[in-house]
Design an enzyme around this catalytic site. Structure first.
Site, PDB file in Angstrom:
ATOM      1  N   ASN A  19      34.660  44.055  50.416  1.00  0.00           N
ATOM      2  CA  ASN A  19      36.032  43.550  50.372  1.00  0.00           C
ATOM      3  C   ASN A  19      36.466  43.360  48.927  1.00  0.00           C
ATOM      4  O   ASN A  19      35.666  43.042  48.054  1.00  0.00           O
ATOM      5  CB  ASN A  19      36.161  42.249  51.165  1.00  0.00           C
ATOM      6  CG  ASN A  19      35.927  41.015  50.303  1.00  0.00           C
ATOM      7  OD1 ASN A  19      36.825  40.552  49.596  1.00  0.00           O
ATOM      8  ND2 ASN A  19      34.708  40.482  50.358  1.00  0.00           N
ATOM      9  N   ARG A  20      37.735  43.586  48.707  1.00  0.00           N
ATOM     10  CA  ARG A  20      38.360  43.258  47.430  1.00  0.00           C
ATOM     11  C   ARG A  20      39.693  42.558  47.727  1.00  0.00           C
ATOM     12  O   ARG A  20      40.741  42.913  47.199  1.00  0.00           O
ATOM     13  CB  ARG A  20      38.549  44.498  46.562  1.00  0.00           C
ATOM     14  CG  ARG A  20      39.234  45.691  47.225  1.00  0.00           C
ATOM     15  CD  ARG A  20      39.551  46.771  46.193  1.00  0.00           C
ATOM     16  NE  ARG A  20      40.181  47.939  46.779  1.00  0.00           N
ATOM     17  CZ  ARG A  20      39.545  49.059  47.120  1.00  0.00           C
ATOM     18  NH1 ARG A  20      38.233  49.155  46.932  1.00  0.00           N
ATOM     19  NH2 ARG A  20      40.208  50.082  47.636  1.00  0.00           N
ATOM     20  N   PHE A  73      41.552  36.761  46.962  1.00  0.00           N
ATOM     21  CA  PHE A  73      42.039  35.412  47.266  1.00  0.00           C
ATOM     22  C   PHE A  73      43.441  35.431  47.868  1.00  0.00           C
ATOM     23  O   PHE A  73      44.318  34.637  47.486  1.00  0.00           O
ATOM     24  CB  PHE A  73      42.050  34.527  46.005  1.00  0.00           C
ATOM     25  CG  PHE A  73      40.701  34.094  45.508  1.00  0.00           C
ATOM     26  CD1 PHE A  73      39.541  34.382  46.203  1.00  0.00           C
ATOM     27  CD2 PHE A  73      40.588  33.387  44.316  1.00  0.00           C
ATOM     28  CE1 PHE A  73      38.292  33.983  45.722  1.00  0.00           C
ATOM     29  CE2 PHE A  73      39.357  32.976  43.823  1.00  0.00           C
ATOM     30  CZ  PHE A  73      38.207  33.274  44.527  1.00  0.00           C
ATOM     31  N   SER A  87      33.575  35.023  42.966  1.00  0.00           N
ATOM     32  CA  SER A  87      34.152  36.207  43.602  1.00  0.00           C
ATOM     33  C   SER A  87      34.324  37.301  42.555  1.00  0.00           C
ATOM     34  O   SER A  87      34.803  37.048  41.448  1.00  0.00           O
ATOM     35  CB  SER A  87      35.518  35.875  44.214  1.00  0.00           C
ATOM     36  OG  SER A  87      36.176  37.068  44.603  1.00  0.00           O
ATOM     37  N   ASN A 142      36.454  39.619  42.773  1.00  0.00           N
ATOM     38  CA  ASN A 142      37.765  40.229  43.009  1.00  0.00           C
ATOM     39  C   ASN A 142      38.931  39.542  42.302  1.00  0.00           C
ATOM     40  O   ASN A 142      40.076  39.927  42.481  1.00  0.00           O
ATOM     41  CB  ASN A 142      38.041  40.278  44.518  1.00  0.00           C
ATOM     42  CG  ASN A 142      36.979  41.084  45.249  1.00  0.00           C
ATOM     43  OD1 ASN A 142      36.581  42.139  44.791  1.00  0.00           O
ATOM     44  ND2 ASN A 142      36.506  40.562  46.372  1.00  0.00           N
ATOM     45  N   THR A 143      38.633  38.511  41.515  1.00  0.00           N
ATOM     46  CA  THR A 143      39.637  37.882  40.659  1.00  0.00           C
ATOM     47  C   THR A 143      39.209  38.119  39.216  1.00  0.00           C
ATOM     48  O   THR A 143      38.104  37.701  38.836  1.00  0.00           O
ATOM     49  CB  THR A 143      39.753  36.372  40.941  1.00  0.00           C
ATOM     50  OG1 THR A 143      40.243  36.185  42.270  1.00  0.00           O
ATOM     51  CG2 THR A 143      40.705  35.701  39.965  1.00  0.00           C
ATOM     52  N   LYS A 202      29.576  27.692  44.274  1.00  0.00           N
ATOM     53  CA  LYS A 202      29.157  28.970  44.857  1.00  0.00           C
ATOM     54  C   LYS A 202      28.953  29.977  43.741  1.00  0.00           C
ATOM     55  O   LYS A 202      29.876  30.248  42.962  1.00  0.00           O
ATOM     56  CB  LYS A 202      30.207  29.478  45.848  1.00  0.00           C
ATOM     57  CG  LYS A 202      29.750  30.715  46.627  1.00  0.00           C
ATOM     58  CD  LYS A 202      30.683  31.005  47.785  1.00  0.00           C
ATOM     59  CE  LYS A 202      30.126  32.117  48.677  1.00  0.00           C
ATOM     60  NZ  LYS A 202      30.962  32.337  49.862  1.00  0.00           N
ATOM     61  N   ASN A 261      27.439  34.447  46.735  1.00  0.00           N
ATOM     62  CA  ASN A 261      28.631  35.207  47.046  1.00  0.00           C
ATOM     63  C   ASN A 261      28.248  36.670  47.258  1.00  0.00           C
ATOM     64  O   ASN A 261      27.067  37.022  47.307  1.00  0.00           O
ATOM     65  CB  ASN A 261      29.650  35.058  45.907  1.00  0.00           C
ATOM     66  CG  ASN A 261      31.089  35.093  46.381  1.00  0.00           C
ATOM     67  OD1 ASN A 261      31.450  35.930  47.209  1.00  0.00           O
ATOM     68  ND2 ASN A 261      31.907  34.200  45.864  1.00  0.00           N
TER      69      ASN A 261
END
Length: 367
Positions: free
Chosen positions: A118-119, A122, A183, A185-186, A226, A255
């Protein structure tokens, strides 16, 4: 078999994100129907067992298997998820302001690898939207963690303001909080795991928790960090020392990973975080490293590639006090919770443990 024979074939023919929303909306609707929660509990609920009941941070967990963050991003389906066998759950990641996340498509199934990439970025309704969702759901039956992050547009030097805003707005709605700094993805988020940025951020988070505790009273709510699985041994040592010094309540390991070793799926080249079976051994090894580095003084929630009771038990023996699943729920359905919990009871009995808490870190004691 209801999920694997009927629901899964339909869902896996759909776009992954549309299927995701269908599940969330369905659990939200069913959980709010008269008698809906009782039906969910009858079909998928997990039998209470003294062997699996545990207490951590003054919070009682009916079993040690929780739902990881990322599935119910907006806290929309908490009653539904609370009645299918989880011992606790995380909602989020939530950011102060609503944001749409990354462009579509951004969620990919890798069935050849029993994994997901997944990307999402948020995507969420923000703190006010989550507050509305959590406000009128009735009494919770399992502990709820709220996973918090920063908005994409917020520079790292102002990140602590976003984490403070999340805690201030949502302190009255969760049982504990999770600081997401891992994450992939940020942009630049993972840099908050290192150096003075980590120390400064955790100091700010602890200060805000203290401020809200003074405002609300009662027990001060725990806050966990996390972290990513893509860390060198030296980075793990440093982070463990920094987190211990900060006074936070625990660590979630881990994560998703940016690694792609050994994947078979045509989607293996997609950008984003990888979860599922390829993460099983990596996350267990990280738990073991953290347990050694902290000398077992800091509770760990183990997450990453848990599909069976053996997977969960390996993480507990490596040092996890609780565990979480996500990808297994997508591939196996809610029945996986009963299988994991019943399997844990069998494994505990085999090894002479009367309660799951006795097995925490057993691998380090040669048991």
């Amino acid at each position: 078999m209801l999920y694997k024979n009927i629901a899964k074939p339909v869902l896996f023919k759909m776009d992954p994100e549309k299927a995701h929303h269908l599940i969330i909306d369905g659990l939200h609707t069913f959980g709010n129907l008269p008698g809906g929660r009782a039906v969910l509990n009858t079909v998928w609920g997990v039998r209470a067992a003294a062997e699996l009941r545990t207490e951590l941070w003054g919070i009682e967990f009916p079993n040690p298997v929780g739902l990881a963050a990322g599935l119910d991003k907006n806290g929309k389906a908490v009653p539904g998820f609370s009645n299918i066998g989880f011992g606790f759950m995380e909602v989020g990641t939530v950011t102060p302001k609503p944001q749409e996340g990354n462009p579509l498509p951004r969620l990919f199934r890798l069935p050849e690898d029993t994994a997901l990439i997944n990307r999402m970025g948020f995507n969420n309704v923000g703190i006010e939207g989550m507050k509305r969702n959590l406000r009128n759901q009735g009494k919770r039956t399992i502990p709820l963690a709220i996973n918090i992050g920063k908005n994409k547009a917020t520079p790292n030097e102002q990140a602590e303001d976003d984490y403070r805003a999340c805690i201030e707005a949502l302190y009255g709605y969760g049982d504990f909080f999770v600081v997401n700094i891992s994450s992939p993805n940020t942009p630049d988020l993972r840099s908050l795991q290192h150096g003075d940025e980590l120390s400064s951020l955790l100091a700010a988070v602890k200060d805000e928790i203290g401020r809200q505790h003074a405002r609300f009273g009662g027990r001060e709510k725990p806050v966990l960090v996390k972290i990513a699985p893509d860390l060198s041994p030296q980075e793990v040592e440093y982070m463990a020392a920094t987190i211990l010094k900060s006074g936070v309540s625990g660590i979630i390991a881990s994560n998703t990973t940016i690694g792609r070793d050994g994947l078979q799926s045509p989607h293996r080249g997609e950008t984003g975080g990888l979860s599922g079976r390829p993460l099983t051994e990596r996350s267990t090894a990280l738990i073991s490293e953290l347990y050694r580095a902290t000398e077992g003084k800091l509770p760990i929630i183990g997450s990453g590639g848990i599909f069976t009771a053996e997977d969960a038990y390996a993480k507990i023996r490596a040092g996890a006090s609780l565990v979480e699943i996500y990808t297994a729920l997508i591939y196996e359905g809610p029945a996986v919770l009963s299988r994991i919990n019943q399997g844990l009871i069998r494994l505990l009995k085999r090894d002479g443990f009367s309660n799951v808490s006795e097995a925490i870190g057993a691998a380090h004691r040669g048991k």
